[in-house]
Design an enzyme around this catalytic site. Sequence first.
Site, PDB file in Angstrom:
ATOM      1  N   ASP A  18      -1.555 -50.527   3.978  1.00  0.00           N
ATOM      2  CA  ASP A  18      -1.810 -51.967   3.902  1.00  0.00           C
ATOM      3  C   ASP A  18      -1.424 -52.638   5.217  1.00  0.00           C
ATOM      4  O   ASP A  18      -0.506 -52.199   5.907  1.00  0.00           O
ATOM      5  CB  ASP A  18      -0.988 -52.554   2.731  1.00  0.00           C
ATOM      6  CG  ASP A  18      -1.474 -53.933   2.331  1.00  0.00           C
ATOM      7  OD1 ASP A  18      -2.564 -54.350   2.769  1.00  0.00           O
ATOM      8  OD2 ASP A  18      -0.753 -54.608   1.570  1.00  0.00           O
ATOM      9  N   HIS A  74      -8.685 -52.038  11.103  1.00  0.00           N
ATOM     10  CA  HIS A  74      -9.105 -50.825  10.396  1.00  0.00           C
ATOM     11  C   HIS A  74      -9.294 -49.667  11.393  1.00  0.00           C
ATOM     12  O   HIS A  74      -8.924 -48.531  11.123  1.00  0.00           O
ATOM     13  CB  HIS A  74     -10.413 -51.070   9.631  1.00  0.00           C
ATOM     14  CG  HIS A  74     -10.272 -52.096   8.546  1.00  0.00           C
ATOM     15  ND1 HIS A  74      -9.215 -52.105   7.660  1.00  0.00           N
ATOM     16  CD2 HIS A  74     -11.054 -53.151   8.188  1.00  0.00           C
ATOM     17  CE1 HIS A  74      -9.356 -53.129   6.822  1.00  0.00           C
ATOM     18  NE2 HIS A  74     -10.457 -53.775   7.121  1.00  0.00           N
ATOM     19  N   LEU A  81      -2.770 -28.270   3.426  1.00  0.00           N
ATOM     20  CA  LEU A  81      -2.637 -29.619   2.854  1.00  0.00           C
ATOM     21  C   LEU A  81      -3.884 -30.000   2.046  1.00  0.00           C
ATOM     22  O   LEU A  81      -5.008 -29.827   2.519  1.00  0.00           O
ATOM     23  CB  LEU A  81      -2.472 -30.608   4.011  1.00  0.00           C
ATOM     24  CG  LEU A  81      -2.441 -32.096   3.648  1.00  0.00           C
ATOM     25  CD1 LEU A  81      -1.124 -32.468   2.996  1.00  0.00           C
ATOM     26  CD2 LEU A  81      -2.654 -32.961   4.895  1.00  0.00           C
TER      27      LEU A  81
HETATM   28  C1  FPP Z   1      -5.587 -52.428   3.880  1.00  0.00           C
HETATM   29  O1  FPP Z   1      -5.451 -53.360   4.898  1.00  0.00           O
HETATM   30  C2  FPP Z   1      -6.440 -51.332   4.278  1.00  0.00           C
HETATM   31  C3  FPP Z   1      -7.634 -51.029   3.709  1.00  0.00           C
HETATM   32  C4  FPP Z   1      -8.240 -51.826   2.645  1.00  0.00           C
HETATM   33  C5  FPP Z   1      -8.455 -49.917   4.166  1.00  0.00           C
HETATM   34  C6  FPP Z   1      -7.709 -48.740   4.708  1.00  0.00           C
HETATM   35  C7  FPP Z   1      -8.640 -47.949   5.508  1.00  0.00           C
HETATM   36  C8  FPP Z   1      -8.372 -47.332   6.661  1.00  0.00           C
HETATM   37  C9  FPP Z   1      -7.046 -47.212   7.239  1.00  0.00           C
HETATM   38  C10 FPP Z   1      -9.462 -46.669   7.390  1.00  0.00           C
HETATM   39  C11 FPP Z   1     -10.316 -45.735   6.607  1.00  0.00           C
HETATM   40  C12 FPP Z   1      -9.532 -44.652   5.984  1.00  0.00           C
HETATM   41  C13 FPP Z   1      -9.950 -43.384   5.824  1.00  0.00           C
HETATM   42  C14 FPP Z   1      -9.066 -42.412   5.134  1.00  0.00           C
HETATM   43  C15 FPP Z   1     -11.211 -42.867   6.335  1.00  0.00           C
HETATM   44  P1  FPP Z   1      -5.926 -54.839   4.628  1.00  0.00           P
HETATM   45  O2  FPP Z   1      -7.264 -54.991   5.237  1.00  0.00           O
HETATM   46  O3  FPP Z   1      -5.823 -55.139   3.180  1.00  0.00           O
HETATM   47  O4  FPP Z   1      -4.861 -55.637   5.430  1.00  0.00           O
HETATM   48  P2  FPP Z   1      -4.321 -57.102   5.116  1.00  0.00           P
HETATM   49  O5  FPP Z   1      -3.599 -57.025   3.805  1.00  0.00           O
HETATM   50  O6  FPP Z   1      -3.409 -57.358   6.278  1.00  0.00           O
HETATM   51  O7  FPP Z   1      -5.515 -58.016   5.107  1.00  0.00           O
END
Ligand code: FPP
Length: 278
Positions: free
Chosen positions: A34, A51, A145
Site C-alpha cells: 500500500d 506503481h 518460492l
Molecule cells: C496500493 O497503492 C497498490 C496497489 C493497488 C497496486 C499494487 C501493485 C503494484 C505494486 C504493481 C503491480 C504488482 C505486481 C505483482 C505485478 P495505492 O495506489 O492504493 O496507494 P495509495 O493508498 O497511496 O493511494
Amino acid sequence: MTWTEELATSENRHVQQMLRDTGRMPRHVAIIMDGNGRWAQERGRPRIDGHREGMESVRAVVKTSSQLGIKYLTLYAFSIENWKRPLPEVRFLMSLLESYLRKEVDELHANGVRIRTIGKTNALPKSVQRVLKESIDRTAENEGLTLTLALSYGARWDILRAVQVLAMDVRRGKVSPEDLTEETISDYLQTSFMPDPDLIIRTSGEIRLSNFLLWEAAYAELYVTEDLWPDFRSPDLYRALTDYVMRERRFGKISAQVRSDHSATTMSTLERILNALT
Ligand code: FPP
C-alpha cells in the site's frame, strides 16, 4: 548468475544467514502493498509513477524472499475493489502486471520460483490471462518460492464462492454437513494449496486487512510499517522478519507451554541481526 550465487558475494548474505539461523523463519509471508499513490503524490508525480516504482519493490522482495528460503510469498497486487479506480489507472496496473510477467518469467523460472494466482482472474483482460497462464504452466514444477499474486482478489468473494461450491457438493451428497471441519472450509478456498500465512506485512501505516486472506489470517502475526510500498526494499523485509522471529506465537496456549520453542533462538543472535540492519 542465479540469485543464490549472487548472494555469495553480497553484503546481504550475513543478515540472511543470521535470520535463517534463528530457525524461526516464517513459511508464508503475505504482503498488502500500500502507498504507491501517496509516494507519487508526495513527489508531485502522477499516481502511476508510484506503481512503477512499486514494481521495483516487488522485484526486490521476491528475490530476497527466494534467497532466504521462504516457501510462500503472497502479494496483494489488485483487489476486487480496485476495479472501481479510474480506468486509466486500472489499465496501467494491468499493463504493468503483463510486462512484469513477460520480462521476469525467465529469471523467476531460472530461480525455481513457482507462480500462482488467487482471485477472480477471469475478470482480467484476456492478454493478462494468457501471460498468467503461460507463466503458471511454465513454472508449475518449480520447488523454490511459491509466488502467489492476488489479482481481482477479495477474501469475502473467495469465501462466498467456496460456500457455494460446498453447498452444491452437499446437495449432490458428496459431503455431509455433520462431517464439515475447518479443514473442509480451507480445502474449498482458492488458497488451499498454500499454508496459512505466518506473517502479514502492510505498508503505509494503515492497520487493517482490507479483505485480504480473512479466513487464512486467523493466527498470522501482523506487521505494519509507515514505509510506503515503493520505499519498501530488502532491508525493510529483514526488519519485518526480525520483528517476527522475536515474537512469541502462542496459538492459544500460555507462555510457559511454548517457551521451549524459543531455545533455538538466542537473544545475542537476534541483537546481532538488528545491529546488522542499522
Ligand atoms: C496500493 O497503492 C497498490 C496497489 C493497488 C497496486 C499494487 C501493485 C503494484 C505494486 C504493481 C503491480 C504488482 C505486481 C505483482 C505485478 P495505492 O495506489 O492504493 O496507494 P495509495 O493508498 O497511496 O493511494
